[in-house]
Design a protein around this motif. Structure first.
Motif, mmCIF file in Angstrom:
data_model
loop_
_atom_site.group_PDB
_atom_site.id
_atom_site.type_symbol
_atom_site.label_atom_id
_atom_site.label_comp_id
_atom_site.label_asym_id
_atom_site.label_seq_id
_atom_site.Cartn_x
_atom_site.Cartn_y
_atom_site.Cartn_z
ATOM 1 N N LYS A 1 11.877 -9.399 13.800
ATOM 2 C CA LYS A 1 11.404 -10.277 13.318
ATOM 3 C C LYS A 1 9.878 -10.641 13.769
ATOM 4 O O LYS A 1 9.020 -11.461 13.207
ATOM 5 N N SER A 2 9.762 -10.248 15.205
ATOM 6 C CA SER A 2 8.633 -10.388 16.016
ATOM 7 C C SER A 2 7.688 -9.201 15.668
ATOM 8 O O SER A 2 6.758 -8.884 16.752
ATOM 9 N N ASN A 3 8.096 -8.527 14.912
ATOM 10 C CA ASN A 3 7.297 -7.380 14.369
ATOM 11 C C ASN A 3 7.304 -5.978 15.487
ATOM 12 O O ASN A 3 6.439 -5.397 15.845
ATOM 13 N N ILE A 4 8.331 -6.145 16.080
ATOM 14 C CA ILE A 4 8.797 -4.918 16.912
ATOM 15 C C ILE A 4 9.845 -4.132 16.131
ATOM 16 O O ILE A 4 10.910 -4.258 16.054
ATOM 17 N N THR A 5 9.340 -2.873 15.617
ATOM 18 C CA THR A 5 9.847 -1.940 14.810
ATOM 19 C C THR A 5 10.572 -0.582 15.704
ATOM 20 O O THR A 5 11.483 0.014 15.133
ATOM 21 N N ARG A 6 9.830 -0.226 16.959
ATOM 22 C CA ARG A 6 10.289 0.687 17.524
ATOM 23 C C ARG A 6 11.467 0.263 18.526
ATOM 24 O O ARG A 6 11.694 -0.455 18.979
ATOM 25 N N ASN A 7 12.330 1.292 18.584
ATOM 26 C CA ASN A 7 13.309 1.311 19.540
ATOM 27 C C ASN A 7 13.118 0.971 21.063
ATOM 28 O O ASN A 7 13.189 1.857 21.643
ATOM 29 N N ILE A 8 12.894 -0.229 21.256
ATOM 30 C CA ILE A 8 12.548 -0.601 22.719
ATOM 31 C C ILE A 8 13.719 -0.336 23.539
ATOM 32 O O ILE A 8 13.621 -0.385 24.915
ATOM 33 N N TYR A 9 14.912 -0.632 23.133
ATOM 34 C CA TYR A 9 16.035 -0.442 24.026
ATOM 35 C C TYR A 9 16.044 0.871 24.415
ATOM 36 O O TYR A 9 16.244 1.099 25.638
ATOM 37 N N GLY A 10 15.909 1.779 23.558
ATOM 38 C CA GLY A 10 15.850 3.206 24.213
ATOM 39 C C GLY A 10 14.774 3.611 24.971
ATOM 40 O O GLY A 10 14.824 4.525 25.904
ATOM 41 N N LEU A 11 13.459 3.322 24.445
ATOM 42 C CA LEU A 11 12.279 3.243 25.201
ATOM 43 C C LEU A 11 12.310 2.810 26.549
ATOM 44 O O LEU A 11 12.068 3.494 27.667
ATOM 45 N N CYS A 12 12.881 1.783 26.881
ATOM 46 C CA CYS A 12 13.047 1.099 28.355
ATOM 47 C C CYS A 12 14.275 0.885 28.662
ATOM 48 O O CYS A 12 14.598 0.516 29.876
ATOM 49 N N HIS A 13 15.136 2.031 28.298
ATOM 50 C CA HIS A 13 16.584 2.280 28.927
ATOM 51 C C HIS A 13 17.429 1.115 29.063
ATOM 52 O O HIS A 13 17.908 0.671 30.105
ATOM 53 N N ILE A 14 17.392 0.078 28.092
ATOM 54 C CA ILE A 14 18.384 -1.085 28.095
ATOM 55 C C ILE A 14 19.742 -0.659 27.613
ATOM 56 O O ILE A 14 20.026 0.098 26.588
ATOM 57 N N THR A 15 20.879 -0.989 28.629
ATOM 58 C CA THR A 15 22.110 -0.641 28.180
ATOM 59 C C THR A 15 22.921 -2.177 28.066
ATOM 60 O O THR A 15 22.333 -3.126 28.248
ATOM 61 N N LEU A 16 24.041 -1.939 27.630
ATOM 62 C CA LEU A 16 25.067 -3.245 27.316
ATOM 63 C C LEU A 16 25.310 -4.063 28.612
ATOM 64 O O LEU A 16 25.282 -5.056 28.595
ATOM 65 N N LYS A 17 25.259 -3.344 29.674
ATOM 66 C CA LYS A 17 25.345 -4.096 31.055
ATOM 67 C C LYS A 17 24.200 -4.800 31.318
ATOM 68 O O LYS A 17 24.246 -5.912 32.220
ATOM 69 N N ASP A 18 23.129 -4.579 30.723
ATOM 70 C CA ASP A 18 22.118 -5.443 31.096
ATOM 71 C C ASP A 18 22.001 -6.919 30.521
ATOM 72 O O ASP A 18 21.108 -7.792 30.940
#
Length: 460
Positions: free
Chosen positions: A342-359
């Motif tokens: 909703k903040s106009n972020i459409t790219r998968n930044i979880y994958g881009l920035c290596h965000i895991t569930l443990k984060d």
């Protein structure tokens, strides 16, 4: 052989002063817990791993021993009111476990998953077991105040947080019938199909219950039956929305009746199993404003490093809040993903920035030692040598799934990401322990102090 010189008192005092000053200015300090556990300036650096995690980390049992190991080793005598009718001995083992689960330092961080569900179960068992004698499934307001105060005194005397009522939002009304019209055992059993209720819940399957809701549905039906008794109705399908709060109060009465028909250990298994289902339904984290992330990651990402730095800074705020389960982490990842969409972020930044569930869970170290609790969290444990321990699930080092739409997933039962309910290691022998530098410093400094004191005193 060296001759011992006569003792010079002034010299000794001077040396002791210098020694104390050195200890004060060095890092040889006792463990100090922050007054505000959620302080934004704290980054969870109180826990440091004995060894850095491997590429495939195993479950571990982090612990932080109290300093000193009291009151677990030197329990204080609680000042009871003498006006509470509850039989505390009927749930003695549960109360001891509650004190450990709600240990002073950890209570705010384990509140949502372990501490408060255990406290709620303990209160239900106390009232339910007492109903065998009193034939009442609720206390009046006066006795509720005295009993809640007594429970608090007993738990604090055994090491629990002194702010437990605030941490778990417990009030004397939690021991009364509140708005439910039924509180007498005979009245309850004459209104509810008690045999069917007991059959549905006495052998609760903690893994499948959250999807089948066998016991939960039976409790809901029973609650509707006694809620409608006040209106002389028998059709439980016509419950008005404004009656929902009364039904919730009646569910508490139903659970207390169940605990009166089961032994405390079996009752605890049922109540904690039901609470796990509710815990895993929602994300307990509070999300800050996402403007900072949107600024660097919105639309076309021109600077990947700046975007990931902003995302890492944002996630750091989440890592200061509480321990969460692996299923909660999925919900949190989905919720944050929707907010970022909703903040106009459409790219998968979880994958881009290596965000895991443990984060998304509270961090217990500075070297990617995030503690993600299993979806069926076990109780904390106490050992005189190691202190307070609890099991973390490090088997599922899963990347946070980026939502494809702006809609939240409807149910955890339909999640495509498969997460084991329990970690592979089930004991401390197979797990990894985290200790604090503070504890090591205390032990080393105590030894140094006495060694130096001996040399100073006898000048040898």
């Amino acid at each position: 052989m060296r001759e011992r010189l006569p003792l010079n008192l002034n010299s000794v005092l001077l040396k002791l002063f210098l020694l104390s000053f050195w200890l004060y200015t060095s890092k040889c300090t006792l463990v100090e817990y922050p007054e505000d556990s959620n302080s934004p300036g704290k980054k969870g650096d109180d826990f440091l791993p004995v060894e850095p995690p491997s590429e495939e980390p195993q479950p571990f049992l982090p612990f932080l021993a109290p300093s000193p190991l009291a009151p677990f080793t030197n329990q204080s005598v609680p000042r009871l009111s003498g006006q509470c009718t509850l039989n505390f001995s009927a749930a003695e083992s549960m109360m001891k476990m509650t004190a450990i689960d709600c240990f002073d330092f950890f209570a705010p961080f384990l509140a949502n998953v372990i501490c408060c569900p255990q406290l709620d179960a303990t209160l239900a068992v106390l009232v339910g077991q007492s109903s065998k004698v009193t034939k009442m499934l609720a206390l009046d307001v006066t006795h509720a105040k005295h009993c809640l105060s007594d429970v608090d005194q007993i738990l604090v005397g055994q090491g629990a947080s002194s702010d437990l009522q605030k941490v778990c939002s417990i009030h004397p009304s939690n021991l009364t019938e509140a708005s439910c019209p039924v509180k007498e055992v005979n009245d309850f059993e004459n209104t509810v199909d008690s045999s069917a209720l007991l059959l549905a819940c006495e052998k609760l399957d903690p893994v499948n219950e959250c999807c089948t809701q066998t016991c939960e549905n039976a409790i809901s039906d029973a609650a509707r039956s006694i809620e409608l008794k006040d209106y002389g109705l028998s059709d439980v399908s016509h419950v008005l929305p404004e009656h929902s709060s009364r039904i919730d109060d009646c569910k508490i009465i139903v659970r207390r009746w169940l605990t009166s028909k089961l032994d405390p250990s079996a009752a605890k298994k049922v109540l904690r199993g039901l609470s796990n289902c509710n815990v895993n339904k929602v994300c307990p984290l509070v999300f800050p404003n996402t403007k900072g992330v949107a600024k660097h990651c919105g639309n076309e990402i021109s600077n990947q490093t700046a975007c990931c730095n902003a995302m890492e800074s944002y996630v750091t705020h989440l890592q200061k809040q509480s321990f969460i389960t692996n299923l909660q982490a999925l919900d949190c990842a989905a919720l944050l993903g929707v907010k970022l969409h909703k903040s106009n972020i459409t790219r998968n930044i979880y994958g881009l920035c290596h965000i895991t569930l443990k984060d998304f869970s509270l961090q217990v170290g500075t070297q990617e030692s995030g503690c993600l609790l299993p979806s069926l969290p076990s109780d904390a444990t106490f050992d005189k040598a190691s202190g307070i321990s609890f099991l973390c699930d490090l088997n599922d080092n899963i990347a946070a799934p980026w939502p494809s739409t702006t809609q939240l997933p409807s149910s955890s039962c339909s999640k495509t990401v498969k997460i084991p309910a329990l970690p592979a290691a089930t004991s401390g022998q197979n797990g990894r322990r985290l200790v604090t530098d503070h504890n090591r410093s205390v032990h080393i400094c105590i030894i140094l102090y006495f060694v130096l004191f001996y040399f100073i005193l006898f000048d040898c």
